[in-house]
Design a protein around this motif. Structure first.
Motif, PDB file in Angstrom:
ATOM      1  N   GLY A 340       7.268  40.590  55.449  1.00 20.71           N
ATOM      2  CA  GLY A 340       7.924  41.924  55.892  1.00 20.71           C
ATOM      3  C   GLY A 340       9.073  42.253  55.248  1.00 20.71           C
ATOM      4  O   GLY A 340       9.594  43.460  55.642  1.00 20.71           O
ATOM      5  N   ASP A 342      11.572  44.399  53.090  1.00 24.74           N
ATOM      6  CA  ASP A 342      11.538  45.759  52.624  1.00 24.74           C
ATOM      7  C   ASP A 342      12.395  45.791  51.361  1.00 24.74           C
ATOM      8  O   ASP A 342      13.655  45.919  51.737  1.00 24.74           O
ATOM      9  CB  ASP A 342      11.394  46.522  53.524  1.00 24.74           C
ATOM     10  CG  ASP A 342      11.528  48.233  53.008  1.00 24.74           C
ATOM     11  OD1 ASP A 342      11.347  48.257  51.914  1.00 24.74           O
ATOM     12  OD2 ASP A 342      11.640  49.137  53.574  1.00 24.74           O
ATOM     13  N   THR A 465      -1.701  40.778  65.678  1.00 23.32           N
ATOM     14  CA  THR A 465      -2.502  41.445  64.426  1.00 23.32           C
ATOM     15  C   THR A 465      -2.580  40.056  63.639  1.00 23.32           C
ATOM     16  O   THR A 465      -1.738  39.350  62.981  1.00 23.32           O
ATOM     17  CB  THR A 465      -1.397  42.274  63.529  1.00 23.32           C
ATOM     18  OG1 THR A 465      -0.938  43.297  64.675  1.00 23.32           O
ATOM     19  CG2 THR A 465      -2.097  42.807  62.396  1.00 23.32           C
ATOM     20  N   GLN A 469      -0.898  40.742  56.162  1.00 17.55           N
ATOM     21  CA  GLN A 469      -0.329  41.922  55.640  1.00 17.55           C
ATOM     22  C   GLN A 469       0.094  43.191  56.728  1.00 17.55           C
ATOM     23  O   GLN A 469       0.753  43.956  56.561  1.00 17.55           O
ATOM     24  CB  GLN A 469      -1.104  42.495  54.510  1.00 17.55           C
ATOM     25  CG  GLN A 469      -0.959  41.724  53.262  1.00 17.55           C
ATOM     26  CD  GLN A 469       0.420  41.350  53.001  1.00 17.55           C
ATOM     27  OE1 GLN A 469       1.347  42.123  52.694  1.00 17.55           O
ATOM     28  NE2 GLN A 469       0.558  40.080  52.529  1.00 17.55           N
ATOM     29  N   GLY A 470      -1.003  43.208  57.663  1.00 16.72           N
ATOM     30  CA  GLY A 470      -0.845  44.197  58.777  1.00 16.72           C
ATOM     31  C   GLY A 470       0.517  43.860  59.504  1.00 16.72           C
ATOM     32  O   GLY A 470       1.321  44.473  60.050  1.00 16.72           O
ATOM     33  N   ARG A 471       0.458  42.434  59.866  1.00  9.54           N
ATOM     34  CA  ARG A 471       1.820  42.007  60.629  1.00  9.54           C
ATOM     35  C   ARG A 471       2.985  42.259  59.846  1.00  9.54           C
ATOM     36  O   ARG A 471       3.987  42.460  60.403  1.00  9.54           O
ATOM     37  CB  ARG A 471       1.535  40.461  60.877  1.00  9.54           C
ATOM     38  CG  ARG A 471       2.171  39.902  62.128  1.00  9.54           C
ATOM     39  CD  ARG A 471       1.380  38.781  62.664  1.00  9.54           C
ATOM     40  NE  ARG A 471       1.491  37.452  61.502  1.00  9.54           N
ATOM     41  CZ  ARG A 471       0.785  36.891  61.058  1.00  9.54           C
ATOM     42  NH1 ARG A 471      -0.436  37.247  61.313  1.00  9.54           N
ATOM     43  NH2 ARG A 471       0.933  35.771  60.342  1.00  9.54           N
ATOM     44  N   ALA A 473       3.737  44.781  58.255  1.00  3.17           N
ATOM     45  CA  ALA A 473       4.359  45.953  58.336  1.00  3.17           C
ATOM     46  C   ALA A 473       5.208  45.899  59.599  1.00  3.17           C
ATOM     47  O   ALA A 473       6.041  46.739  59.610  1.00  3.17           O
ATOM     48  CB  ALA A 473       3.110  46.780  58.290  1.00  3.17           C
ATOM     49  N   PHE A 474       4.642  45.454  60.720  1.00  2.00           N
ATOM     50  CA  PHE A 474       5.462  45.489  61.959  1.00  2.00           C
ATOM     51  C   PHE A 474       6.872  44.682  61.720  1.00  2.00           C
ATOM     52  O   PHE A 474       7.668  45.348  62.263  1.00  2.00           O
ATOM     53  CB  PHE A 474       4.617  45.071  62.914  1.00  2.00           C
ATOM     54  CG  PHE A 474       3.371  45.651  63.445  1.00  2.00           C
ATOM     55  CD1 PHE A 474       3.330  47.060  63.921  1.00  2.00           C
ATOM     56  CD2 PHE A 474       2.084  45.198  63.147  1.00  2.00           C
ATOM     57  CE1 PHE A 474       2.244  47.777  64.253  1.00  2.00           C
ATOM     58  CE2 PHE A 474       0.826  45.923  63.756  1.00  2.00           C
ATOM     59  CZ  PHE A 474       1.003  47.368  64.183  1.00  2.00           C
ATOM     60  N   TYR A 475       6.766  43.700  60.897  1.00  5.67           N
ATOM     61  CA  TYR A 475       8.032  42.964  60.671  1.00  5.67           C
ATOM     62  C   TYR A 475       8.928  43.928  59.906  1.00  5.67           C
ATOM     63  O   TYR A 475      10.106  44.083  60.287  1.00  5.67           O
ATOM     64  CB  TYR A 475       7.801  41.683  59.959  1.00  5.67           C
ATOM     65  CG  TYR A 475       7.007  40.517  60.886  1.00  5.67           C
ATOM     66  CD1 TYR A 475       7.045  40.543  62.016  1.00  5.67           C
ATOM     67  CD2 TYR A 475       6.275  39.634  60.032  1.00  5.67           C
ATOM     68  CE1 TYR A 475       6.373  39.498  62.847  1.00  5.67           C
ATOM     69  CE2 TYR A 475       5.422  38.742  60.681  1.00  5.67           C
ATOM     70  CZ  TYR A 475       5.456  38.831  61.933  1.00  5.67           C
ATOM     71  OH  TYR A 475       4.818  37.726  62.868  1.00  5.67           O
ATOM     72  N   THR A 476       8.409  44.583  59.012  1.00  5.89           N
ATOM     73  CA  THR A 476       9.435  45.383  58.250  1.00  5.89           C
ATOM     74  C   THR A 476       9.997  46.677  59.237  1.00  5.89           C
ATOM     75  O   THR A 476      11.267  46.653  59.190  1.00  5.89           O
ATOM     76  CB  THR A 476       8.442  46.153  57.240  1.00  5.89           C
ATOM     77  OG1 THR A 476       7.963  45.185  56.489  1.00  5.89           O
ATOM     78  CG2 THR A 476       9.583  47.118  56.380  1.00  5.89           C
ATOM     79  N   GLN A 477       9.180  47.156  60.236  1.00  8.08           N
ATOM     80  CA  GLN A 477       9.626  48.096  61.101  1.00  8.08           C
ATOM     81  C   GLN A 477      10.753  47.490  61.985  1.00  8.08           C
ATOM     82  O   GLN A 477      11.967  48.030  62.164  1.00  8.08           O
ATOM     83  CB  GLN A 477       8.655  48.782  61.923  1.00  8.08           C
ATOM     84  CG  GLN A 477       7.884  49.674  60.962  1.00  8.08           C
ATOM     85  CD  GLN A 477       6.796  50.176  62.012  1.00  8.08           C
ATOM     86  OE1 GLN A 477       7.067  50.777  62.858  1.00  8.08           O
ATOM     87  NE2 GLN A 477       5.571  49.996  61.718  1.00  8.08           N
TER      88      GLN A 477
END
Lengths: 525, 314
Positions: A340, A342, A465, A469-471, A473-477
């Protein structure tokens, strides 16, 4: 160095970063000495020899269900196997489980490797795995691993080769948790036989079997001939020597008294790198050092004041001066190796005193304020804290430093008895654990006063999730939220540092800091 | 003599009790919770409460102390909070290394200090005396953590003569054991040698002024015999006293030296246990060291009679 390195890394996506790191690590490369590339990749492994590894202290317990000391983990890597492993890119790989899948949101199924036996001859199968999970899940047992597999309620041996874990709620990061201490398998016969004495009588399925432990001095292990990975290990044995003094540890590897060690003093790394007899690794890990704040009370309850702290601290200068460029300035909670991360998010690209003062004025503290900061009585941490104190002084913030020993600091931290403190968090492969424990509104370990429904929502989505990779994205946010809300002022991502004598061959650095010697061999003198 | 020893032994009981009370109180007054240290900052409050209860640490302090004392007088010093090992076994496992380190350091210091102390007294104000005195001051002034690392740098890194760390038990290999102990023993012994040398020099100088020494000389006894047979024996009384008192410093120094050279001694056990707030181990180890210190000083008192026939115990 790290400031430059970050600049160079910025345009690279994480996957590319990891690919490159793995390519280097896979070739057995050090950070330096290009001519060694060919040497490291070329030789045919030699059998025999005993490796001596210097650890930060003697082990505390060899029972993985109860350890809370990082140092113990280094010995577990060779005594035990986990259900799931990680490769040099921190990707999950089969270990004692050959495959795994989520049957539904609350049931996970693991197919177990056939033909594996423990050092005492007991066969490894689903029943053995169930005994291990039952032990961790038993509230009376007080296992330190319980919290690492949240929501897991029961283990079921479907057949000899199939294990199922039943959860009370969705927890997608479970496979990552099982690549750590919670996924270690201990012989059920040894659990029965030794009970609490397992702490000194470990029996696993790892490449090396326990021989003896001279308490306070060293632990000896020898190659396990029945190891499931064919033709491994190459070495006859390993001695783990506790060396509490970091100066002495550096000298020990330099003199050849030991072959390998970790957690080097940053001031020594340059000298060690110049030693032709050594290969030194100083690479990004999973840790983040932060100035943790109590944000429920004024003036730190004002986001503008916290942002002022963010602008006033020169992370690059601290990393360059205090840590000799080893490690990297931090941007948020997730380091570059974490799921995650970024690379485009950098809320404080450089120190800006004007903005810091403006933010202080916006937060109602135009003349600054005084803040007490509790820190560990450790030379490097004290230097770090003094550098921060100096930098905050430039905007009128008077940071009062109080040095404490580890036990006292930890006690006050978990009780929430602090205004500010500097602590390094040693992260996990999947950041869910760190995120949820420290920042979730409902977590009893959130002693920082951070409450964000948006953050809680992101974590709930991540937990449900299954796709990593889907997870991510949430971690990045979630990471962006933390980097903006600033319950912690993120300072630096420390590198993991290890030094190996040049005779240690076939070693691969893994960014979780684990020293795994299954594929290593010793070059004859 | 027997009555004297019995009286002295009885007198040690309140001393030992006081030591245990002080250690217990100091440990519990010091902030830091062993359970939190064991479980780390990520442990849930429920897990902390459960473990604290399992370890009996949620009972009132007087109850905890009373329980510990009751078991201690029955020979059971409890178990380590961290490793669950019995404290007696842990301490006895580590005791030989500390004992050997301290004994060898004392032996080394005597071998250096007595001859040099006597020589610098006999040759007072000579070049030898001028050389020995600054050496002694350097020895006293050098902190052992600095000297230890310096010795490692020279004799392990630059000249690979001795291992940096590691310990081979005496039972495994005598030569290997002594090889691993050379640098730690020198590190620990140097400061003691310096102190003993200064005391020996002063004491011999004083005794050489005594009437009985003058009488011996007047009778035509040769000077070496006067010094070694007549003067030295009396001069050793303050030296022995200092040695007895220095046992405490030696055990304290062993804590640092054992940490530097990663030796499995009681000193390091205590330091590690203090940082982990492993109360039973600190309590038990300090108790055993305190008893050792008292025993050494009793032995010193008894030795006076051997050194000086005028001293009698009743």
């Amino acid at each position: 160095m790290s400031g430059d390195r970050h600049a160079a890394h910025d345009p690279l996506p994480r996957r590319e970063l990891l690919r490159r790191a793995a390519a280097l690590a896979g070739a057995g490369l050090a950070l330096r000495a290009a001519p060694r590339i060919a040497l490291a990749a070329g030789p045919v492994p030699t059998r025999g020899g005993v490796l001596t590894v210097g650890l930060d202290s003697d082990a505390t317990t060899l029972d993985p269900a109860y350890t809370t000391a990082e140092v113990d983990g280094q010995i577990y890597y060779i005594l035990y196997d986990t259900l799931i492993g990680v490769d040099a890119q921190l990707r999950l790989i089969p270990k004692l489980a050959t495959s795994w899948r989520a049957v539904n949101d609350t049931t996970w199924e693991f197919k177990l490797r056939p033909g594996v036996q423990f050092h005492d001859g007991t066969a490894f199968d689903a029943r053995a795995a169930k005994v291990n999970f039952d032990r961790i899940l038993d509230p009376k047992a007080g296992s330190a691993r319980r919290g690492e597999i949240p929501y897991v309620e029961a283990a079921e041996a479907v057949d000899a080769a199939t294990l199922r874990l039943h959860l009370s709620s969705a927890f997608a990061p479970l496979p990552y948790s099982l690549s750590g201490d919670a996924g270690i398998m201990v012989s059920p016969a040894a659990i029965d036989k030794y009970g609490k004495e397992l702490a000194s009588n470990p029996v696993g399925t790892g490449p090396f079997a326990f021989v003896r432990w001279l308490k306070g001095d060293h632990i000896e292990v020898k190659a396990f001939p029945g190891y499931w990975q064919k033709d491994r290990p190459y070495m006859d044995g390993i001695h783990y020597q506790g060396i509490p003094d970091p100066e002495v540890k550096g000298n020990a590897v330099r003199s050849g008294t030991i072959d390998a060690c970790e957690n080097l003093l940053t001031k020594d790394i340059g000298d060690l790198q110049r030693d032709p007899g050594l290969v030194v690794y100083a690479k990004p890990g999973l840790s983040v050092a932060s100035l943790r704040l109590q944000i429920s009370k004024p003036p730190l309850n004002n986001p503008a004041v916290r942002e002022a702290l963010g602008w006033a601290i020169d992370r690059a200068a601290i990393n360059r001066i205090v840590y000799y460029g080893i490690g990297a300035p931090a941007r948020a909670f997730l380091p570059p190796t974490a799921l995650g991360y970024d690379p485009h998010f950098n809320p404080f690209p450089q120190r800006d005193l004007m903005r810091a003062k403006a933010k202080l004025a916006e937060g109602g503290q135009p003349h600054g304020f005084s803040l007490t900061c509790q820190i560990l009585n450790n030379p490097e941490i004290i230097q770090l804290a003094q550098a921060i104190k100096q930098q905050l002084f430039d905007v009128g913030i008077d940071l009062q430093l109080v040095t404490l020993d580890n036990g006292t600091l930890l006690g006050r931290l978990v009780a929430g008895q602090f205004a500010a403190t500097i602590v390094t968090y040693f992260g996990t492969l999947d950041p869910f654990q760190g995120f949820s424990r420290f920042f979730l509104s409902t977590s009893p370990l959130n002693v920082y006063g951070y409450k964000s429904p948006q953050f809680d929502g992101l974590l709930a989505k991540a937990a449900a999730t299954a796709d990593s990779q889907g997870r991510a994205a949430f971690y990045t946010q979630a990471d962006r939220l933390l980097g903006t809300d600033l319950p912690w002022i993120f300072l630096r991502y420390p590198d993991y540092t290890q030094a190996m004598r040049a005779r240690v061959q076939g070693y691969t650095y893994t960014p979780d800091g684990g020293m795994r010697f299954t594929n290593s061999w010793l070059k004859p003198a | 003599m027997t009555r004297y020893v019995a009286r002295r032994l009885l007198a040690t009981i309140p001393v030992v009790l006081l030591v245990t009370v002080m250690v217990f109180l100091l440990l519990h007054i010091t902030p830091g919770d062993p359970v939190v240290i064991m479980l780390g900052e990520e442990a849930s409050p429920d897990a902390v409460t459960a473990l604290r209860h399992a370890l009996d640490l949620d009972r009132p302090l007087p109850v905890q102390y009373g329980d510990w004392l009751w078991h201690a007088v029955h020979g059971d010093l409890g178990a380590s909070l961290r490793t669950h090992d019995p404290v007696t076994a842990l301490v006895l496992e580590r005791y030989p290394a500390t004992l050997e380190l301290s004994a060898l350091a004392m032996l080394l210091s005597l071998c250096i200090a007595i001859p040099l102390g006597v020589l610098s007294a006999v040759r007072r104000n000579s070049w030898l005396d001028a050389l020995v005195t600054p050496l002694a001051i350097s020895g006293i002034s050098m902190p052992s953590f600095w000297l230890g690392i310096l010795l490692i740098w020279v004799f392990s890194v630059l000249l690979p003569w001795f291992p940096t760390v590691g310990f081979i038990p005496l039972g495994v290999s005598v030569a290997g054991n002594l090889h691993t102990l050379v640098l730690p023993v020198v590190t620990l012994g140097v400061a003691l040698a310096a102190i003993v040398m200064r005391i020996t020099r002063a004491s011999v100088l004083q005794v050489l002024q005594f009437d009985y020494v003058r009488t011996a000389r007047a009778k035509g006894v040769r000077e070496p015999v006067v010094v070694l047979r007549h003067a030295l024996r009396t001069a050793l009384i303050p030296v022995v006293t200092v040695l007895g008192l220095q046992t405490g410093a030696l055990l304290g120094g062993a804590v640092i030296v054992e940490t530097i050279f990663a030796l499995p001694g009681v000193g390091r056990l205590i330091v590690d246990s203090i940082f982990a707030r492993d109360f039973p181990v600190v309590q038990g180890a300090v108790l055993i060291l305190a008893i050792s210190f008292i025993a050494v000083n009793l032995a010193v008192d008894l030795m006076y009679a051997r050194l000086d026939p005028r001293i009698r115990y009743r």
